[in-house]
Motif scaffolding. Structure first.
Motif, PDB file in Angstrom:
ATOM      1  N   GLU A   1      -3.166   2.958   1.563  1.00  0.00           N
ATOM      2  CA  GLU A   1      -4.205   2.640   0.589  1.00  0.00           C
ATOM      3  C   GLU A   1      -3.634   1.608  -0.381  1.00  0.00           C
ATOM      4  O   GLU A   1      -2.587   1.836  -0.998  1.00  0.00           O
ATOM      5  CB  GLU A   1      -4.566   3.926  -0.183  1.00  0.00           C
ATOM      6  CG  GLU A   1      -5.968   3.968  -0.686  1.00  0.00           C
ATOM      7  CD  GLU A   1      -6.249   5.295  -1.384  1.00  0.00           C
ATOM      8  OE1 GLU A   1      -6.646   5.235  -2.556  1.00  0.00           O
ATOM      9  OE2 GLU A   1      -6.076   6.361  -0.759  1.00  0.00           O
ATOM     10  N   THR A   2      -4.302   0.458  -0.496  1.00  0.00           N
ATOM     11  CA  THR A   2      -3.822  -0.596  -1.384  1.00  0.00           C
ATOM     12  C   THR A   2      -3.609  -0.028  -2.782  1.00  0.00           C
ATOM     13  O   THR A   2      -4.406   0.763  -3.270  1.00  0.00           O
ATOM     14  CB  THR A   2      -4.829  -1.759  -1.435  1.00  0.00           C
ATOM     15  OG1 THR A   2      -5.010  -2.247  -0.107  1.00  0.00           O
ATOM     16  CG2 THR A   2      -4.328  -2.887  -2.312  1.00  0.00           C
TER      17      THR A   2
ATOM     18  N   SER B   1       0.837  -1.201   0.000  1.00  0.00           N
ATOM     19  CA  SER B   1       0.000   0.000   0.000  1.00  0.00           C
ATOM     20  C   SER B   1       0.870   1.248   0.000  1.00  0.00           C
ATOM     21  O   SER B   1       2.027   1.217   0.404  1.00  0.00           O
ATOM     22  CB  SER B   1      -0.943   0.004   1.212  1.00  0.00           C
ATOM     23  OG  SER B   1      -0.206   0.084   2.412  1.00  0.00           O
TER      24      SER B   1
END
Length: 186
Positions: free
Chosen positions: A96-97, A92
């Motif tokens: 956030e991936t 990530s």
């Protein structure tokens, strides 16, 4: 099992990790954070990481081909259990991936496509969880041997951005003469 932490400061980039060793299977399980600073004057749309444990993955890697050029066939014909590789479980950017890919011709280099442009003098945090199958040390002198482990370049590290991306596959050389600049989309 062996549990340890490592913190490295390279210029302004920072790497923190926790790793545990499954000695019976020669596998490291790693949780890693990289704070990557854009020290260039360019806005960046991607970041590259060196993933050198993957250079032992098969006989098509640049490392394996380099050994064949030197008439060293040990790695080219190695058994699967003697090879090493990485398995990235998740990655990530700023928690956030994100999407990432191994480069087609350099499977030991990862390209991370950023969802948001990284502006000059700004930073991102790259978080990853992955496992490393440690190779047999007979190929390069690094890996698992009869006495234990001799590890070098065993975790993800950011490539250098200087007038373009400078990535380098693991060729078991000390010299950095094999740098290759990747053009950016910016």
């Amino acid at each position: 099992f062996l549990l340890f932490s490592l913190a490295i400061n390279a210029q302004e980039n920072k790497i923190k990790m926790k790793a545990s060793l499954d000695d019976e299977n020669a596998i490291l399980t790693i949780q890693q954070d990289i704070v990557f600073y854009n020290k260039s004057n360019q806005a960046l749309n991607e970041v590259y990481l060196h993933n050198w444990p993957n250079s032992y993955k098969n006989n098509k890697t640049k490392l394996s081909k380099r050994f064949i050029e030197d008439y060293k066939k040990t790695m080219y014909f190695a058994k699967a259990e003697d090879r090493g590789f990485s398995n990235i479980l998740n990655l990530s950017v700023d928690y956030e991936t994100t999407d990432f890919e191994e480069l087609h011709d350099e499977i030991d280099v990862i390209k991370i496509n950023l969802k948001k442009v990284l502006l000059p003098k700004d930073s991102i945090t790259i978080t990853s969880s992955y496992t490393i199958k440690i190779p047999n040390a007979k190929f390069t002198g690094y890996g698992k041997n009869a006495e234990g482990y001799h590890l070098r370049f065993w975790y993800l590290t950011p490539a250098v951005y200087q007038n373009g991306w400078n990535t380098m596959s693991n060729l078991n050389t000390v010299s950095y003469t094999h740098l290759r600049a990747h053009e950016t989309d910016s």
